[in-house]
Design an enzyme around this catalytic site. Structure first.
Site, PDB file in Angstrom:
ATOM      1  N   CYS A 134      71.038  10.344  24.184  1.00 28.73           N
ATOM      2  CA  CYS A 134      71.656  11.503  23.419  1.00 28.73           C
ATOM      3  C   CYS A 134      73.349  10.966  23.638  1.00 28.73           C
ATOM      4  O   CYS A 134      74.876  11.934  23.864  1.00 28.73           O
ATOM      5  CB  CYS A 134      71.609  12.815  24.524  1.00 28.73           C
ATOM      6  SG  CYS A 134      72.188  12.462  26.297  1.00 28.73           S
ATOM      7  N   ASP A 191      62.689  15.112  37.707  1.00 27.74           N
ATOM      8  CA  ASP A 191      63.774  15.250  38.156  1.00 27.74           C
ATOM      9  C   ASP A 191      64.955  15.220  39.145  1.00 27.74           C
ATOM     10  O   ASP A 191      64.187  15.406  40.917  1.00 27.74           O
ATOM     11  CB  ASP A 191      64.866  16.522  37.403  1.00 27.74           C
ATOM     12  CG  ASP A 191      66.262  17.097  36.340  1.00 27.74           C
ATOM     13  OD1 ASP A 191      66.283  16.614  35.788  1.00 27.74           O
ATOM     14  OD2 ASP A 191      66.785  16.901  36.954  1.00 27.74           O
ATOM     15  N   PHE A 216      63.745  12.806  33.551  1.00 26.84           N
ATOM     16  CA  PHE A 216      64.371  13.218  34.041  1.00 26.84           C
ATOM     17  C   PHE A 216      64.785  15.035  33.096  1.00 26.84           C
ATOM     18  O   PHE A 216      64.361  15.339  31.789  1.00 26.84           O
ATOM     19  CB  PHE A 216      65.465  12.635  32.411  1.00 26.84           C
ATOM     20  CG  PHE A 216      65.575  12.382  32.725  1.00 26.84           C
ATOM     21  CD1 PHE A 216      66.541  11.329  33.387  1.00 26.84           C
ATOM     22  CD2 PHE A 216      65.051  10.513  32.071  1.00 26.84           C
ATOM     23  CE1 PHE A 216      67.280   9.713  34.015  1.00 26.84           C
ATOM     24  CE2 PHE A 216      65.753   9.129  32.818  1.00 26.84           C
ATOM     25  CZ  PHE A 216      66.846   9.482  33.607  1.00 26.84           C
ATOM     26  N   ASP A 233      64.159  11.173  28.834  1.00 24.67           N
ATOM     27  CA  ASP A 233      65.035  11.863  28.658  1.00 24.67           C
ATOM     28  C   ASP A 233      66.406  12.042  29.255  1.00 24.67           C
ATOM     29  O   ASP A 233      66.511  13.480  30.000  1.00 24.67           O
ATOM     30  CB  ASP A 233      64.607  13.636  27.592  1.00 24.67           C
ATOM     31  CG  ASP A 233      65.595  13.972  27.112  1.00 24.67           C
ATOM     32  OD1 ASP A 233      66.979  13.736  26.609  1.00 24.67           O
ATOM     33  OD2 ASP A 233      65.673  15.429  27.071  1.00 24.67           O
ATOM     34  N   ARG A 251      60.151  18.393  22.096  1.00 26.12           N
ATOM     35  CA  ARG A 251      59.042  18.932  22.469  1.00 26.12           C
ATOM     36  C   ARG A 251      58.045  19.016  22.027  1.00 26.12           C
ATOM     37  O   ARG A 251      56.728  18.617  22.465  1.00 26.12           O
ATOM     38  CB  ARG A 251      59.956  20.241  23.362  1.00 26.12           C
ATOM     39  CG  ARG A 251      60.880  20.109  24.310  1.00 26.12           C
ATOM     40  CD  ARG A 251      61.526  20.930  25.681  1.00 26.12           C
ATOM     41  NE  ARG A 251      61.837  21.953  24.708  1.00 26.12           N
ATOM     42  CZ  ARG A 251      63.598  21.387  24.001  1.00 26.12           C
ATOM     43  NH1 ARG A 251      64.231  20.953  24.972  1.00 26.12           N
ATOM     44  NH2 ARG A 251      64.315  22.308  23.607  1.00 26.12           N
TER      45      ARG A 251
END
Ligand code: SAH
Length: 396
Positions: A339, A249, A227, A299, A211
């Protein structure tokens, strides 16, 4: 004599390499009747000691090693030493920038199945293994002793608990539950965290450095934050003078918190939009309408949860990266992340390369990111490295 797990002949190699997991297929025999989560001695076929582990009778990972040292009892002192060792790293590296960080990152801090996150004066615990659960009273009471100013809240409400034969458990364990969102400070920004209902333990602490990395690229730029969750990247961008920010989102509660976070930082009038939509669809809309962005963040949540889902997940990563490359303005910058621990760094980069090829764009990697230092990777547990990111620039 202590209860024992005897490992099959020839199956002790990973334990000799100090990897903490004992899979059911590697076990020859269990001697005694260990309780759910109790400590067992793991030995090879000659009776030689390999480790002291927590017994998980319902899981494929049948035992998780607490210690490879035969003379280390798994008692209060043991947990105290592991927690204080973990905290010492955070004191040096993380605490100067924020009051929210992962205090204990499971296997990577020598405490399999134990996650402890700090959000200001709240510690949020996620106990994911039978062993962690077996020692929960010790863990909670140690946290009370070591962090006298903190409340402790349990968020053991994730699916893996069921694989371990454990019920979901949430609620205050020391002190009280927060009556409103907990406001943390990260790199000088205020962020509200819903530790009771938010994702994971409330916030994605592991992306803190990524970030911050967006700041040099966004001044006077048009930023698309896909996201977005509670708006982290978008908030950093707005604070750094972005001309326009769009957060996308599917979660309305997350978007509401994002709006609240802007206000907490005096940015309620900043040019930030919130779009409740599926990112795949929203990117396609932009591709069709021809709208372009100078900076795009991708993300996504974990797409890969088993080896069987890897191919499908790669298609998902490729889709969003292709669409993002397509709608990236000339000279634009793409922050793209995965991730999924089961997707290697190499394969991730290859998927992004394929996406750029399909979008007919040349991008260059100008930096890489990974999970923050409060999510370290134990050298003998390489699975602990799950989060990777690429920062790419369009070469036109
Ligand atoms: N970047 C965030 C963390 C993102 S977590 C931060 O810095 O805090 C992933 C987010 O993706 C979650 O908020 C989840 O609600 C959202 N999500 C999952 N699938 C989605 C989809 N198909 N479209 C839009 N959002 C999605």
């Amino acid at each position: 004599m202590a209860d024992q797990i005897i490992i099959k002949t020839g199956r002790e190699k990973s334990l000799r390499r100090r990897h903490p997991w004992v899979f059911s297929g590697a076990i020859h025999k269990v001697l005694g009747e260990p309780e759910l989560g109790a400590s067992v001695e793991v030995v090879n076929d000659k009776g030689q000691f390999l480790g002291t582990a927590a017994y998980s009778p319902h899981s494929q990972i049948r035992a998780r090693v607490w210690s490879f040292d035969q003379n280390t009892p798994i008692d209060r002192e043991f947990f105290k030493q592991r927690i204080t060792t973990a905290q010492a790293l955070r004191d040096v590296l993380i605490a100067p920038h924020t009051n929210a960080y992962r205090v204990v990152a499971g296997e990577s801090d020598g405490l399999p199945g134990v996650t402890i996150d700090r959000y200001a004066d709240y510690l949020v615990c996620q106990l994911m293994s039978a062993g962690a659960m077996y020692h929960q009273d010790t863990i909670f009471s140690l946290l009370e002793e070591l962090y006298p100013s903190c409340n402790v809240y349990e968020r053991s409400d994730i699916d893996v608990r069921q694989k371990e034969g454990l019920k979901l458990a949430t609620g205050p364990r020391v002190g009280v539950a927060p009556s409103e969102m907990v406001v943390i400070e990260e790199n000088g920004l205020k962020i509200a965290v819903d530790i009771i209902n938010g994702h994971k333990t409330g916030y994605y602490l592991d992306q803190r450095d990524a970030r911050a990395a967006i700041r040099p690229y966004v001044h006077n730029k048009k930023v698309l934050n896909c996201f977005s969750y509670t708006g982290g990247f978008g908030l950093y961008a707005a604070a750094a003078g972005a001309a326009e920010v769009v957060n996308v989102d599917v979660s309305q509660p997350a978007l509401d918190i994002s709006q609240h976070n802007l206000a907490l930082n005096g940015l309620q009038d900043a040019p930030v939009q919130h779009v409740k939509a599926d990112v795949f669809e929203q990117l396609r809309k932009y591709a069709e309408s021809g709208e372009k962005f100078d900076v795009i963040v991708l993300d996504p949540p974990k797409f890969v949860d088993s080896k069987a889902s890897l191919n499908r997940a790669c298609r998902g990563y490729k889709d969003i990266n292709r669409l993002a490359a397509h709608i990236l303005a000339p000279g634009g910058v793409l922050f793209t992340f995965s991730c999924s621990g089961l997707l290697s760094n190499e394969l991730f980069q290859k998927v992004v390369a394929d996406a750029c090829l399909d979008a007919n764009r040349d991008l260059q990697i100008i930096d890489r990111t990974q999970q923050t230092a409060d999510h370290p990777v134990h050298i003998h547990y390489p699975e602990g490295w799950y989060l990777k990111g690429l920062i790419l620039r369009a070469m036109d």
